[in-house]
Design a protein around this motif. Structure first.
Motif, short mmCIF file in Angstrom:
data_model
loop_
_atom_site.label_atom_id
_atom_site.label_comp_id
_atom_site.label_asym_id
_atom_site.label_seq_id
_atom_site.Cartn_x
_atom_site.Cartn_y
_atom_site.Cartn_z
N ARG A 18 0.83 -1.20 0.00
CA ARG A 18 0.00 0.00 0.00
C ARG A 18 0.87 1.26 0.00
N GLU A 62 -2.12 2.65 7.64
CA GLU A 62 -2.60 1.65 6.68
C GLU A 62 -3.26 0.48 7.39
N ARG A 122 -4.83 0.62 10.31
CA ARG A 122 -6.14 1.09 10.77
C ARG A 122 -7.15 1.13 9.62
N ASN A 123 -6.68 1.57 8.46
CA ASN A 123 -7.57 1.61 7.28
C ASN A 123 -8.01 0.21 6.88
N ALA A 124 -7.06 -0.74 6.94
CA ALA A 124 -7.38 -2.12 6.57
C ALA A 124 -8.39 -2.72 7.55
N ARG A 148 -10.55 -1.02 9.38
CA ARG A 148 -11.82 -0.34 9.17
C ARG A 148 -12.55 -0.91 7.95
N ARG A 149 -11.81 -1.13 6.86
CA ARG A 149 -12.43 -1.71 5.66
C ARG A 149 -12.94 -3.12 5.94
N GLY A 150 -12.16 -3.88 6.71
CA GLY A 150 -12.60 -5.24 7.04
C GLY A 150 -13.88 -5.24 7.86
N GLU A 199 -16.15 -2.87 7.89
CA GLU A 199 -17.24 -2.42 7.02
C GLU A 199 -17.76 -3.55 6.15
N VAL A 200 -16.84 -4.33 5.57
CA VAL A 200 -17.24 -5.46 4.72
C VAL A 200 -18.00 -6.49 5.54
N ARG A 224 -21.49 -5.11 6.40
CA ARG A 224 -22.41 -5.13 5.25
C ARG A 224 -22.89 -6.54 4.95
#
Length: 298
Positions: free
Chosen positions: A26, A270, A272-274, A276-278, A280-281, A284
């Protein structure tokens, strides 16, 4: 000792290096040149981590084919010394960034880092092939897993070359870079001083981990090279210290990615972003599943 130690290191090292590889990729996409070296270092450490289950089988005296044992042995030594070269690259990259921030911009580009990283791998492989040829291991690969005890003069020459080129030279380079960065920080009133201190702490921890991981092993190898040739008594006395220090070297491939990810602000961002994305997925998917179940029931 081997099964317990290697099992623990595999459980920690494999996911840690996978995370480090993701973070480095990343950062490379954002133009971070040091992350190129971290990618190569993570790949090197991952290769070593993957080899650990084979060493566990070998330590439990289970049947391991000679071909697999030889391949794992090659991976281990390549990881040792390619990793040393890549840590030197990281140290030099940070040294240029902190001590000469307005210069060497082209040297610190991603494209240059890719070339240097590949050159480290190629040089290490060539030197390793030459050393294996010198000790006769290319002609008889059985020497890799069934080492000559006591050591012969050919083995001594290879051991001393590895100690000098694969350990002492990297330690000198990393120590020099760390010392110069600390000297630069003392003279810098810049508002970026705190960020530079983090770079200094990163290099210090990498150097300390490297010394803790490899100094015992290299010391035992030096003692073997001096005392063991033609002397079965010393060969027997140094056998257990050798086996223990080989296991200690695994610390380096386990702790390096953890240290980098904990200290580097960009790496932590990076991660923390990963996460957060995990989340969220995952959220959902759960919401979609619950909605589908409600529709089916109604």
């Amino acid at each position: 000792m081997y099964p317990a130690v290697y099992s623990f290191f595999f459980i920690v090292s494999f996911p840690a290096n996978c995370l480090s590889l993701y973070v480095a990729w990343r950062l490379v996409m954002k133009g971070n040149s040091m992350a190129v070296y971290l990618i190569s270092l993570s790949i090197s450490d991952l290769l070593y981590s993957i080899s650990l289950p084979v060493w566990i089988e070998f330590a439990l005296h289970r049947d391991v084919s000679e071909g697999l044992c030889d391949a794992v042995n090659l991976v281990m030594y390549n990881s040792f010394y390619a990793g040393s070269g890549l840590l030197c690259c990281i140290s030099v990259d940070r040294y240029l960034a902190v001590v000469y921030p307005l210069y060497f911009r082209k040297v610190r580009q991603v494209s240059t880092a890719v070339i240097v990283s590949n050159a480290v791998w190629i040089l290490e492989i060539i030197v390793h092939i030459l050393l294996l040829h010198h000790m006769g291991a290319l002609q008889s690969l059985r020497l890799l897993c069934n080492q000559r005890i006591p050591m012969e003069q050919k083995d001594v020459n290879v051991a001393l070359t590895r100690i000098i080129l694969g350990f002492l030279v990297p330690v000198f380079i990393m120590t020099f870079c760390f010392q110069q960065i600390m000297h630069s920080l003392k003279q810098s009133p810049s508002i970026l001083t705190e960020e530079r201190r983090k770079v200094g702490r990163l290099l210090l921890l990498l150097l300390l981990i490297y010394l803790v991981s490899f100094l015992p092993y290299q010391t035992v190898m030096l003692l073997r090279a001096i005392l063991e040739p033609g002397n079965c008594k010393w060969a027997k006395m140094l056998e257990d210290p050798y086996l223990v220090t080989v296991a200690i070297t695994t610390l380096n491939s386990t702790l390096d990615p953890i240290i980098y990810c904990l200290i580097s602000e960009s790496a932590k961002r990076e991660i923390r972003n990963a996460v957060r994305r995990g989340i969220e997925v995952f959220t959902r998917r759960n919401c979609f599943k619950m909605s589908t179940e409600i529709q089916i029931v109604s």
